[in-house]
Design a protein around this motif. Sequence first.
Motif, PDB file in Angstrom:
ATOM      1  N   LEU A 239       1.275  -1.258   0.189  1.00 50.90           N
ATOM      2  CA  LEU A 239       0.058   0.000   0.019  1.00 50.90           C
ATOM      3  C   LEU A 239       0.907   1.360  -0.103  1.00 50.90           C
ATOM      4  N   VAL A 240       2.167   0.978   0.564  1.00 57.52           N
ATOM      5  CA  VAL A 240       2.360   2.409   0.543  1.00 57.52           C
ATOM      6  C   VAL A 240       3.890   2.226  -0.485  1.00 57.52           C
ATOM      7  N   SER A 241       3.918   1.249  -1.417  1.00 57.62           N
ATOM      8  CA  SER A 241       4.683   0.856  -2.080  1.00 57.62           C
ATOM      9  C   SER A 241       5.168   2.686  -2.953  1.00 57.62           C
ATOM     10  N   ALA A 242       6.863   2.641  -3.662  1.00 49.08           N
ATOM     11  CA  ALA A 242       6.898   4.155  -4.135  1.00 49.08           C
ATOM     12  C   ALA A 242       6.252   5.770  -3.595  1.00 49.08           C
ATOM     13  N   GLU A 243       5.646   5.423  -1.979  1.00 48.65           N
ATOM     14  CA  GLU A 243       5.261   6.410  -0.859  1.00 48.65           C
ATOM     15  C   GLU A 243       6.648   7.242  -0.677  1.00 48.65           C
TER      16      GLU A 243
END
Length: 427
Positions: A239-243
């Motif tokens: 859910l938090v990938s690349a964030e």
Amino acid sequence: MLDIKWIRENEAAFDAALAKRGAEPMAATLLALDDTRRAVIQKLQDMQSRRNSASKEIGAAMAQKNPELAEKLKAEMAELKETMPATEQQEREAVAALDDALSRLPNIPLDDVPVGKDEHDNVVKRTVGEKPRWNHSAREHFEIGEALGYMDFERASKLSGARFTVLTGPLARLERALGQFMIDMHTGEHGYTEVSSPLMVRDEAMYGTGQLPKFAEDLFRTTDGRWLIPTAEVTLTNLVSAETLEQEKLPLRFTALTPSFRSEAGSAGRDTRGMLRQHQFWKCELVSITDQESSIAEHERMTECAENVLKRLGLHFRTMTLCTGDMGFGARKTYDIEVWLPGQDAYREISSCSVCGDFQGRRMNARYRVKDEKALKFVHTLNGSGVAVGRCLIAVMENYLNEDGSISIPDALLPYMGGLTKLERAA
């Protein structure tokens, strides 16, 4: 994924950590790949720099009315233009070779993880509750379920083959009740946010949590190239990938009740009877996203949340600290919670809670920003089962078995059972 800079600065410590996990030394190989990558990057940067300076020199030569020099510089520019694509390809190949090698390496264990080869070297952290004391004999869950008439392996095999189960009537309701009880407990009492997420994901998501590229044979793939999740850890963590997150908003705590799908490659002959090891099963997953300072404490907290499920159900269990040789690929430290199964006269894993450090954060390129600091840091991730629903059903069936073959319903599940207090043989 591990940090090549850290490996370069801690070559001996890195190989020693791999040795604890039973792996061969890799520092020299990785550093050679990194040297190649750095050399080709430097070569490309030099070519780009020369192209830029030559362009300016051409302008100066023409301003000075020196056509001979200008033509010479143009020829040099043409040669650079012709050769640079090959160098750029070399760079891509060098980066890919290093990334591929790093992506196949397990995480580095924490210093307090016991060193060992396999499950026999795991260490008991604590034991909770007591084994049931009966006047009647214990029975395995498949004997109980089939005798009651609510567990059918023959029809499941007709539908789907081995390692599937059909549950009916009140036993199906009991399984559903367990899942509902777990998700309600983690959201209502433990502060996790419930998530309903996809059951199929892209390559990038599997790579982010470490299932790819090394463990593809353990997974199921759809005809359009997606993967069925082996655990909701994949979706919740990604859910938090690349964030880029703000530190003050951490930790993030997610939970989901989902089916999980596993090929059980390499499990031939293991737990073939019953529903202990299935291709499809329900699990309540816990995931935390933290900063680097909080991850160790969060690991203890997550494990306690999973333990609370079994405490509330009145099940006897022990929590084990896994040794270096028994930990999962992405873990720095793992606690396995093993519930007591009277029918097997054995403890069996029902939850595995792991702290991964920034291993998955690097793979996902998930970072956080510390207030008043310029540099970003990779998030730390944790995952655990809170708990495996099918195995919890087995534990309830075997621990709450009555002499007449019926199953009493634990008090914590009564609100979910529509007035049923006992599972008795089908009429």
